[in-house]
Design an enzyme around this catalytic site. Structure first.
Site, short mmCIF file in Angstrom:
data_model
loop_
_atom_site.label_atom_id
_atom_site.label_comp_id
_atom_site.label_asym_id
_atom_site.label_seq_id
_atom_site.Cartn_x
_atom_site.Cartn_y
_atom_site.Cartn_z
N ASP A 87 1.21 -1.29 -0.16
CA ASP A 87 0.05 -0.15 0.47
C ASP A 87 1.17 1.02 0.00
O ASP A 87 0.39 2.03 -0.41
CB ASP A 87 -0.92 0.27 1.12
CG ASP A 87 -1.78 -0.95 1.44
OD1 ASP A 87 -2.55 -0.85 -0.15
OD2 ASP A 87 -2.91 -1.17 1.87
N GLU A 117 -5.28 4.36 -0.18
CA GLU A 117 -4.25 4.14 -0.20
C GLU A 117 -4.02 4.21 1.58
O GLU A 117 -2.82 3.31 2.07
CB GLU A 117 -3.21 3.96 -0.73
CG GLU A 117 -3.44 3.17 -2.09
CD GLU A 117 -3.68 1.91 -1.86
OE1 GLU A 117 -3.97 0.88 -1.02
OE2 GLU A 117 -4.74 1.21 -3.34
N TYR A 124 -3.19 0.07 8.65
CA TYR A 124 -1.96 -1.65 9.69
C TYR A 124 -0.91 -1.44 11.16
O TYR A 124 -0.86 -2.07 12.29
CB TYR A 124 -0.80 -1.77 8.57
CG TYR A 124 -1.66 -2.66 7.69
CD1 TYR A 124 -2.61 -2.38 7.35
CD2 TYR A 124 -1.09 -1.90 6.02
CE1 TYR A 124 -3.05 -3.26 6.40
CE2 TYR A 124 -1.67 -2.10 4.74
CZ TYR A 124 -2.45 -3.33 5.01
OH TYR A 124 -3.10 -3.03 3.73
N GLU A 184 -3.44 -5.10 -6.13
CA GLU A 184 -4.68 -4.78 -5.09
C GLU A 184 -6.02 -5.96 -6.19
O GLU A 184 -6.31 -6.25 -5.32
CB GLU A 184 -5.47 -3.24 -6.52
CG GLU A 184 -3.97 -2.65 -5.80
CD GLU A 184 -4.68 -1.24 -6.12
OE1 GLU A 184 -5.90 -0.66 -5.19
OE2 GLU A 184 -5.11 -0.08 -7.12
N GLU A 218 -9.76 -1.98 -2.52
CA GLU A 218 -9.50 -2.79 -3.41
C GLU A 218 -10.03 -3.42 -4.33
O GLU A 218 -9.35 -3.33 -6.17
CB GLU A 218 -8.68 -3.85 -2.32
CG GLU A 218 -7.74 -3.49 -1.57
CD GLU A 218 -6.20 -2.63 -1.98
OE1 GLU A 218 -6.71 -1.88 -3.29
OE2 GLU A 218 -5.46 -2.40 -1.63
N HIS A 221 -10.67 0.04 -6.82
CA HIS A 221 -9.13 -0.66 -7.43
C HIS A 221 -9.04 -0.72 -8.84
O HIS A 221 -8.06 -0.65 -9.60
CB HIS A 221 -8.28 -0.19 -6.08
CG HIS A 221 -8.67 1.32 -4.56
ND1 HIS A 221 -7.69 0.93 -4.35
CD2 HIS A 221 -9.50 1.49 -4.96
CE1 HIS A 221 -8.26 1.68 -3.09
NE2 HIS A 221 -8.75 2.28 -3.55
#
Length: 344
Positions: A87, A117, A124, A184, A218, A221
């Site tokens: 990402d 993103e 995370y 992705e 995603e 995307h």
């Protein structure tokens, strides 16, 4: 032929661009006067997916993290490290792409994508800062540099992007889109299956909820870049060659091989509930699905249906449904019937 950067403004050009690349555009965005009819609905879907990590209560995961088995914790850490790398470079790549898309609506979509993103990457950090120490978090964010299996698959994507960034031509742009759809639409999926498998065993459910939100983004995307790929071929028929079709197939075949190697390395036969042969078939199924979305013949014979059907309940979140993880009402926009796990 080099790609020309979009002008800041052009008083002699129309608002709706004359081409997807190397065209003319005033660079003034009027959503009622854009070149591609799919752009505005996609923009609305991307906005409807808006979320932030702070919405998710991590208290249960904090308690459960130290109770994970050693191989589960290793997989958890290294997959988070992988996703953080992917990402991070995706944020920069999408901004590079935005410079060369003539149409201002596509540039706007890239801006939203880049923002999403950044949110993914923050998620995370949010997960790790919740469940482990700062020193361990720093170690996890360094995995991509030192783990040879992880490094091989990441370098494969990064080198494809670098070829475009260092020499932006229609051909390198087209090739970079293939790497984007791999990143992705394929590279995340063995990792996603790991988190969803934890959730179905009532482990790290909050983290898996966050992964579900990322997964939804995603999918959109991939849909955006697949549309750009097909429009690029339509407007530039000199790119629509058997050689480029073979490039798509060859590149996805290699990507699937690297993804399978990673899955065997990080998951293997150590994770209860994930059969490695099924996961390998699932990766090939996803590769076929993505290549088909690009309008190219699938690289793997067979693999037309999802062999890990249990993932579907974690993947599909429709408007008005109860959130499977949190068991509370949330309003979602259904992305597209093309983005589920139906047979190909």
């Amino acid at each position: 032929m080099k790609l020309q950067e979009r002008k800041l403004y052009d008083v002699t050009a129309p608002n709706a661009s004359t081409g997807i690349i190397n065209g003319e555009s005033s660079n003034v965005l009027n959503w009622d006067d854009v070149r591609f009819p799919w752009a505005y609905p996609l923009y609305k879907n991307m906005l409807a997916n808006f979320w932030t990590p702070f919405e998710i209560n991590m208290s249960n995961d904090v308690r459960q993290y130290d109770l994970l088995e050693s191989h589960e914790k290793e997989a958890f850490d290294k997959i988070i490290g992988l996703l953080a790398f992917l990402d991070s470079i995706q944020t920069d790549y999408s901004m590079q792409v935005a410079r060369y898309l003539t149409d201002s609506s596509l540039s706007a979509l890239m801006t939203v994508l880049s923002f999403q993103e950044v949110v993914h990457n923050q998620s995370y950090s949010y997960v790790l800062s919740s469940v482990t120490t700062k020193s361990k978090q720093d170690e996890i964010f360094e995995y991509w540099k030192h783990d040879s299996v992880l490094r091989e698959r990441n370098d494969f994507i990064a080198q494809g992007y670098e070829a475009f960034v260092s020499n932006p031509t229609p051909q390198t742009f087209l090739e970079s889109i293939v790497y984007d759809v791999i990143l992705e639409g394929l590279n995340f999926y063995s990792g996603f299956s790991f988190f969803y498998n934890l959730a179905r065993n009532q482990k790290m459910v909050s983290t898996s909820t966050m992964i579900n939100y990322i997964n939804r983004d995603e999918q959109l995307h991939v849909h955006l870049f697949a549309n750009i790929f097909k429009e690029l071929l339509r407007e530039n028929p000199e790119l629509n060659t058997p050689e480029n079709h073979k490039f798509v197939q060859r590149t996805f075949t290699k990507a699937a091989e690297l993804e399978i190697n990673w899955a065997k390395y990080i998951i293997g036969d150590k994770i209860q509930g994930i059969d490695i042969d099924e996961l390998e078939a699932y990766i090939k199924f996803m590769a076929n699905k993505r290549v088909n979305e690009l309008g190219v013949e699938r690289p793997f014979e067979g693999y037309r249906s999802n062999p890990m059907r249990w993932i579907k309940i974690y993947e599909d979140v429709n408007s008005g449904k109860t959130d499977f993880f949190e068991q509370k009402s949330r309003q979602y926009t259904k992305v597209s019937t093309d983005n589920g796990f139906d047979d190909l």
